[in-house]
Design an enzyme around this catalytic site. Structure first.
Site, PDB file in Angstrom:
ATOM      1  CE  LYS A  37       5.050 -13.350  -8.577  1.00 14.52           C
ATOM      2  NZ  LYS A  37       4.719 -14.611  -7.904  1.00 14.52           N
ATOM      3  NE  ARG A 135       2.186 -21.358  -4.058  1.00 13.54           N
ATOM      4  CZ  ARG A 135       2.938 -20.284  -4.274  1.00 13.54           C
ATOM      5  NH1 ARG A 135       2.935 -19.280  -3.399  1.00 13.54           N
ATOM      6  NH2 ARG A 135       3.695 -20.187  -5.362  1.00 13.54           N
ATOM      7  CE1 TYR A 263      -6.219   9.517  13.716  1.00 15.93           C
ATOM      8  CE2 TYR A 263      -4.827   8.325  12.167  1.00 15.93           C
ATOM      9  CZ  TYR A 263      -5.851   9.232  12.417  1.00 15.93           C
ATOM     10  OH  TYR A 263      -6.485   9.839  11.376  1.00 15.93           O
ATOM     11  CG  MET A 311      -5.340   6.280   4.041  1.00 17.48           C
ATOM     12  SD  MET A 311      -7.107   6.495   3.735  1.00 17.48           S
ATOM     13  CE  MET A 311      -7.783   5.189   4.772  1.00 17.48           C
TER      14      MET A 311
END
Length: 375
Positions: A37, A135, A263, A311
């Site tokens: 998957k 679940r 940053y 990013m």
């Protein structure tokens, strides 16, 4: 159109996938379902599936019908189980492609049966019991009605119950695991009492496939272990990491002591040092939360990530080393050369290895490496 970065790529080691699959096959008398998957946990579903099937797996497991159809489009005709669907979902293409479907409620079962009848086909289904994960799957009070309906539908031509299954809370030995086995056996007993004769029972994940033989039944379902992540971090089973993430430096600069980096200036140099820029970031799947602890390898030596991961880029403090633009950076790999591993990055980010490897994004091209002739 996929736009790949010219500065980074991931190497998928198919020989490692083959080794890991064979290890699982050798650990059990049950059949092996390779979980592919999420595009083979980010490694490429079709290539991983082909390798696993040549190395001891006989089944494949996916989450959605779309994933199953991708495998069929790739030329794979092995049995496939797809296990997460809505009763409102159109499963026609999956049934026509011979994909087995998991069913967790009467609503699901009726919908699958109606589609199969419309197509004039027989749907192969695996009924899922909820044994404690809470679940997907039918709770005990719903299970009796589900298996009763399944038996009624089996008297026609459009539904056959091939399997009964559930999912462990974990693969580690303990009372919770034992209780789930008991509940699973009870669910199988209820199904048989209703007249069902499932040929396949399956419960074991990677950890249980290697360490809990009482959970093996007729089929085991290794997932993360196929990709070389030890399911029990306290015990090594000899699995081999199946992905190496690499990039090349695009800038190197010398800065004075007291220089804030990235940053927020959460990282400030405590000496004159050299900073190297790596063109990968959280848009490519690197965990933002790993900053402050993460390391990478350059020329066989580890260096710290300096400041926040952005990013598209992050900075490495290499001290007085003298790397050059174009030098290779190993972000993670199998660990055999001292480089960080997927498990290391997961620990630094306080997450699971699954999130790290499935998060490596589409800008990172996959290159496939075959070291063994049979892979």
């Amino acid at each position: 159109m996929r736009i790949a970065s010219p500065h980074a790529h991931a190497v998928v080691h198919l020989d490692a996938v083959a080794h890991n699959t064979a290890l699982f096959a050798a650990a059990t008398n049950a059949a092996v379902l390779a979980v592919v998957k999420a595009d083979g946990f980010g490694h490429g579903a079709v290539r991983v599936a082909e390798t696993a099937l040549r190395s001891g797996a006989t089944w494949l497991g996916v989450t959605t019908c779309a994933e199953a159809l991708q495998l069929r489009a790739g030329g794979i005709d092995a049995p496939i189980l797809s296990w997460m669907h809505s009763p409102l979902e159109d499963v026609e293409a999956a049934l026509l492609a011979g994909v087995d479907l998991s069913v967790s409620s009467r609503e699901h079962l009726r919908a699958v049966a109606a589609t199969a009848a419309r197509l004039g086909r027989t749907a192969e289904v695996h009924l899922k019991a909820d044994t404690g994960l809470h679940r997907n799957g039918a709770r005990p009070e719903e299970w009796r009605e589900l298996v009763r309906l399944a038996r009624e539908l089996e008297t026609g031509e459009h539904v056959r119950v091939r399997g009964v299954w559930s999912h462990l809370v974990s693969g580690a030995a303990g009372d919770a695991n034992r209780r789930q086995v008991e509940l699973f056996d009870e669910a199988v007993g209820v199904a048989r009492a209703a007249g069902l004769r499932p040929r396949i029972r399956h419960l074991a994940n990677s950890a249980a496939a290697l360490g809990a033989p009482e959970t093996h039944y007729e089929l085991v379902r290794p997932g993360i272990g196929l990709y070389g992540v030890e399911p029990d971090p306290l015990r090594s089973r000899g699995l081999r990491g199946a992905m190496t993430l690499r990039a090349r430096l695009i800038l190197v600069k010398r800065v004075p002591a007291g220089s804030g980096v990235s940053y927020g200036h959460e990282y400030v140099t405590d000496r004159d040092t050299t900073l190297a820029l790596v063109p990968l970031g959280y848009a490519d799947g690197l965990p933002w939360a790993a900053a402050g602890q993460a390391e990478v390898s350059i020329a066989g030596r580890r260096y710290p990530v300096a400041g926040r991961i952005a990013m598209d880029q992050f900075v490495v403090d290499v001290g007085d080393a003298e790397p050059r633009i174009g030098d290779e950076v190993v972000v993670f790999g199998p660990g055999t050369g001292g480089e960080p591993t997927v498990a290391d990055w997961a620990g630094w980010a306080n997450t699971v290895p699954h999130e790290v490897i499935t998060g490596i994004g589409p800008r990172v091209a996959r290159h496939y490496e075959r070291e063994s002739a049979h892979v």
